[in-house]
Write a protein that holds these residues in place. Structure first.
Motif, PDB file in Angstrom:
ATOM      1  N   MET A   1       0.846  -1.190   0.000  1.00  0.00           N
ATOM      2  CA  MET A   1       0.000   0.000   0.000  1.00  0.00           C
ATOM      3  C   MET A   1       0.884   1.243   0.000  1.00  0.00           C
ATOM      4  O   MET A   1       1.887   1.298   0.710  1.00  0.00           O
ATOM      5  N   SER A   2       0.522   2.240  -0.812  1.00  0.00           N
ATOM      6  CA  SER A   2       1.306   3.462  -0.874  1.00  0.00           C
ATOM      7  C   SER A   2       1.092   4.296   0.392  1.00  0.00           C
ATOM      8  O   SER A   2       0.130   4.114   1.130  1.00  0.00           O
ATOM      9  N   THR A   3       2.000   5.222   0.625  1.00  0.00           N
ATOM     10  CA  THR A   3       1.955   6.073   1.805  1.00  0.00           C
ATOM     11  C   THR A   3       0.738   6.988   1.774  1.00  0.00           C
ATOM     12  O   THR A   3       0.414   7.571   0.731  1.00  0.00           O
ATOM     13  N   LYS A   4       0.091   7.095   2.909  1.00  0.00           N
ATOM     14  CA  LYS A   4      -1.024   8.034   2.999  1.00  0.00           C
ATOM     15  C   LYS A   4      -0.482   9.456   3.059  1.00  0.00           C
ATOM     16  O   LYS A   4       0.580   9.712   3.636  1.00  0.00           O
ATOM     17  N   THR A   5      -1.223  10.366   2.445  1.00  0.00           N
ATOM     18  CA  THR A   5      -0.796  11.758   2.380  1.00  0.00           C
ATOM     19  C   THR A   5      -1.920  12.673   2.846  1.00  0.00           C
ATOM     20  O   THR A   5      -3.073  12.488   2.459  1.00  0.00           O
ATOM     21  N   ILE A   6      -1.573  13.664   3.650  1.00  0.00           N
ATOM     22  CA  ILE A   6      -2.528  14.694   4.072  1.00  0.00           C
ATOM     23  C   ILE A   6      -2.111  16.001   3.422  1.00  0.00           C
ATOM     24  O   ILE A   6      -0.951  16.422   3.529  1.00  0.00           O
ATOM     25  N   VAL A   7      -3.043  16.628   2.716  1.00  0.00           N
ATOM     26  CA  VAL A   7      -2.764  17.875   2.013  1.00  0.00           C
ATOM     27  C   VAL A   7      -3.449  19.023   2.747  1.00  0.00           C
ATOM     28  O   VAL A   7      -4.671  19.046   2.886  1.00  0.00           O
ATOM     29  N   ILE A   8      -2.642  19.963   3.237  1.00  0.00           N
ATOM     30  CA  ILE A   8      -3.165  21.149   3.933  1.00  0.00           C
ATOM     31  C   ILE A   8      -3.188  22.291   2.935  1.00  0.00           C
ATOM     32  O   ILE A   8      -2.159  22.652   2.361  1.00  0.00           O
ATOM     33  N   THR A   9      -4.356  22.866   2.726  1.00  0.00           N
ATOM     34  CA  THR A   9      -4.526  23.827   1.625  1.00  0.00           C
ATOM     35  C   THR A   9      -4.602  25.281   2.087  1.00  0.00           C
ATOM     36  O   THR A   9      -4.935  26.162   1.312  1.00  0.00           O
ATOM     37  N   ARG A  10      -4.300  25.522   3.339  1.00  0.00           N
ATOM     38  CA  ARG A  10      -4.337  26.887   3.856  1.00  0.00           C
ATOM     39  C   ARG A  10      -3.154  27.719   3.336  1.00  0.00           C
ATOM     40  O   ARG A  10      -2.163  27.165   2.869  1.00  0.00           O
TER      41      ARG A  10
ATOM     42  N   PHE B   1       2.088   4.549  11.025  1.00  0.00           N
ATOM     43  CA  PHE B   1       1.594   4.696   9.656  1.00  0.00           C
ATOM     44  C   PHE B   1       2.409   5.674   8.810  1.00  0.00           C
ATOM     45  O   PHE B   1       2.290   5.677   7.587  1.00  0.00           O
ATOM     46  N   SER B   2       3.209   6.521   9.442  1.00  0.00           N
ATOM     47  CA  SER B   2       4.081   7.480   8.756  1.00  0.00           C
ATOM     48  C   SER B   2       3.384   8.240   7.624  1.00  0.00           C
ATOM     49  O   SER B   2       3.787   8.144   6.458  1.00  0.00           O
ATOM     50  N   PRO B   3       2.313   8.978   7.910  1.00  0.00           N
ATOM     51  CA  PRO B   3       1.662   9.751   6.851  1.00  0.00           C
ATOM     52  C   PRO B   3       2.547  10.909   6.414  1.00  0.00           C
ATOM     53  O   PRO B   3       3.323  11.451   7.216  1.00  0.00           O
ATOM     54  N   LYS B   4       2.455  11.249   5.167  1.00  0.00           N
ATOM     55  CA  LYS B   4       3.185  12.408   4.647  1.00  0.00           C
ATOM     56  C   LYS B   4       2.255  13.609   4.676  1.00  0.00           C
ATOM     57  O   LYS B   4       1.077  13.499   4.311  1.00  0.00           O
ATOM     58  N   ILE B   5       2.753  14.751   5.133  1.00  0.00           N
ATOM     59  CA  ILE B   5       1.948  15.975   5.195  1.00  0.00           C
ATOM     60  C   ILE B   5       2.505  16.963   4.185  1.00  0.00           C
ATOM     61  O   ILE B   5       3.694  17.302   4.204  1.00  0.00           O
ATOM     62  N   ILE B   6       1.639  17.416   3.277  1.00  0.00           N
ATOM     63  CA  ILE B   6       2.035  18.344   2.220  1.00  0.00           C
ATOM     64  C   ILE B   6       1.287  19.668   2.410  1.00  0.00           C
ATOM     65  O   ILE B   6       0.088  19.686   2.679  1.00  0.00           O
ATOM     66  N   SER B   7       2.007  20.761   2.260  1.00  0.00           N
ATOM     67  CA  SER B   7       1.373  22.078   2.265  1.00  0.00           C
ATOM     68  C   SER B   7       1.154  22.531   0.827  1.00  0.00           C
ATOM     69  O   SER B   7       2.098  22.559   0.029  1.00  0.00           O
ATOM     70  N   LEU B   8      -0.089  22.832   0.500  1.00  0.00           N
ATOM     71  CA  LEU B   8      -0.436  23.341  -0.830  1.00  0.00           C
ATOM     72  C   LEU B   8      -1.249  24.624  -0.642  1.00  0.00           C
ATOM     73  O   LEU B   8      -2.477  24.587  -0.578  1.00  0.00           O
ATOM     74  N   PRO B   9      -0.575  25.773  -0.512  1.00  0.00           N
ATOM     75  CA  PRO B   9      -1.290  27.039  -0.268  1.00  0.00           C
ATOM     76  C   PRO B   9      -2.043  27.507  -1.513  1.00  0.00           C
ATOM     77  O   PRO B   9      -1.509  28.257  -2.336  1.00  0.00           O
ATOM     78  N   LEU B  10      -3.267  27.032  -1.643  1.00  0.00           N
ATOM     79  CA  LEU B  10      -4.049  27.342  -2.847  1.00  0.00           C
ATOM     80  C   LEU B  10      -4.264  28.837  -3.031  1.00  0.00           C
ATOM     81  O   LEU B  10      -4.366  29.334  -4.149  1.00  0.00           O
ATOM     82  N   LEU B  11      -4.339  29.562  -1.923  1.00  0.00           N
ATOM     83  CA  LEU B  11      -4.496  31.014  -1.976  1.00  0.00           C
ATOM     84  C   LEU B  11      -3.455  31.661  -1.073  1.00  0.00           C
ATOM     85  O   LEU B  11      -3.175  31.160   0.014  1.00  0.00           O
ATOM     86  N   THR B  12      -2.895  32.757  -1.534  1.00  0.00           N
ATOM     87  CA  THR B  12      -1.983  33.545  -0.704  1.00  0.00           C
ATOM     88  C   THR B  12      -2.687  34.830  -0.292  1.00  0.00           C
ATOM     89  O   THR B  12      -3.325  35.496  -1.125  1.00  0.00           O
ATOM     90  N   ILE B  13      -2.615  35.141   0.987  1.00  0.00           N
ATOM     91  CA  ILE B  13      -3.235  36.362   1.500  1.00  0.00           C
ATOM     92  C   ILE B  13      -2.269  37.528   1.296  1.00  0.00           C
ATOM     93  O   ILE B  13      -1.132  37.503   1.801  1.00  0.00           O
ATOM     94  N   VAL B  14      -2.706  38.540   0.559  1.00  0.00           N
ATOM     95  CA  VAL B  14      -1.869  39.716   0.299  1.00  0.00           C
ATOM     96  C   VAL B  14      -2.512  40.926   0.977  1.00  0.00           C
ATOM     97  O   VAL B  14      -3.552  41.430   0.521  1.00  0.00           O
TER      98      VAL B  14
END
Length: 269
Positions: A1-10, A35-48
């Protein structure tokens, strides 16, 4: 089974806080080791934040005659205080009550000394965290039993977003001025932040979605989200996730603790 991944989109700063809290919670529970989940940051929006001196002057002047100030998010608080370049207490009419929609906003206010003064500023917050939203704040505001006719309300927000609360206040007779203190800039499709996303197994991915606008932007990117799972802290965000085709969409209560608890449950499946 491949590694589980959590994507944080903030946005990046907020994503880092949630990621660190999630990692600490997983380590404490032993889940991370097993379980060694991988956590990825994907900032879909940047606050300016906006930096218009004229806007800062307008806010300062308008606050003098306001009866209520509302901040729609912690971003609205941070960007307003950055724009004003002075403490809330230095404003001559800083004793007006402040309405917010969630616990994170209360924490942001306290970071600026608001609500912790010797004579504390009144902070109005929905008491039930299941209703940390516009509708919940309006229900709380109605408990004031104000005659809204002629009341002047300032709403600090970002460009776009929901206008439900502003329209509801106007319909009740209030004079509402919505002031945009920041813009949201979508993540460039050529950003390296997408690299890990394109490599991961979507069927083993959990997306933490905390903004309807970010979800709508994600829907413009051609990704196999029909294989992925999403957790959303509000039904409006969940609706948006379903509309762009997420395979499984779950809701949780607002707040980082609820997102972390839901993430742990998903990892353990």
């Amino acid at each position: 089974m491949s590694t589980k991944t959590i994507v944080i989109t903030r946005p990046s700063g907020q994503a880092r806080q949630l990621s660190e809290a999630l990692q600490a919670s997983l380590l404490k529970s032993g889940i991370a080791t097993e379980f060694s989940p991988k956590i990825i940051s994907l900032p879909l929006l940047t606050i300016v934040p906006k930096s218009d001196d004229g806007l800062a002057h307008e806010i300062t002047e308008t606050l003098q005659s306001a009866d209520l100030a509302i901040f729609v998010s912690p971003n609205a608080i941070e960007c307003t205080m950055r724009l004003l370049e002075k403490s809330w207490q230095d404003l001559s009419n800083c004793l007006i009550p402040i309405g917010v929609m969630g616990g994170s906003s209360v924490a942001a206010l306290k970071n600026h000394g608001i609500g912790t003064e010797e004579v504390p500023t009144a902070i109005i917050l929905p008491q039930d965290n299941a209703h940390w939203d516009s509708e919940g704040l309006w229900s709380e505001l109605q408990k004031l039993q104000w005659n809204w006719t002629g009341k002047k309300v300032l709403i600090f927000k970002g460009d776009g977003g929901r206008d439900w609360l502003a329209e509801t206040l106007k319909n009740a007779g209030a004079q509402v001025e919505a002031i945009s203190v920041y813009a949201r800039v979508p993540l460039d499709l050529n950003s390296p932040a997408w690299n890990d996303i394109h490599k991961m197994d979507f069927s083993q991915s959990l997306w933490l979605l905390t903004s309807s606008e970010a979800v709508r932007y994600l829907g413009q990117v051609k990704l196999p989200v029909d294989l992925a799972t999403a957790i959303c802290p509000h039904h409006n965000i969940a609706d948006a996730a379903e509309q762009i085709g997420f395979g499984a969409v779950f809701t949780c209560e607002p707040g980082d603790e609820a997102l972390i608890t839901a993430s742990q449950a998903w990892i353990s499946i």
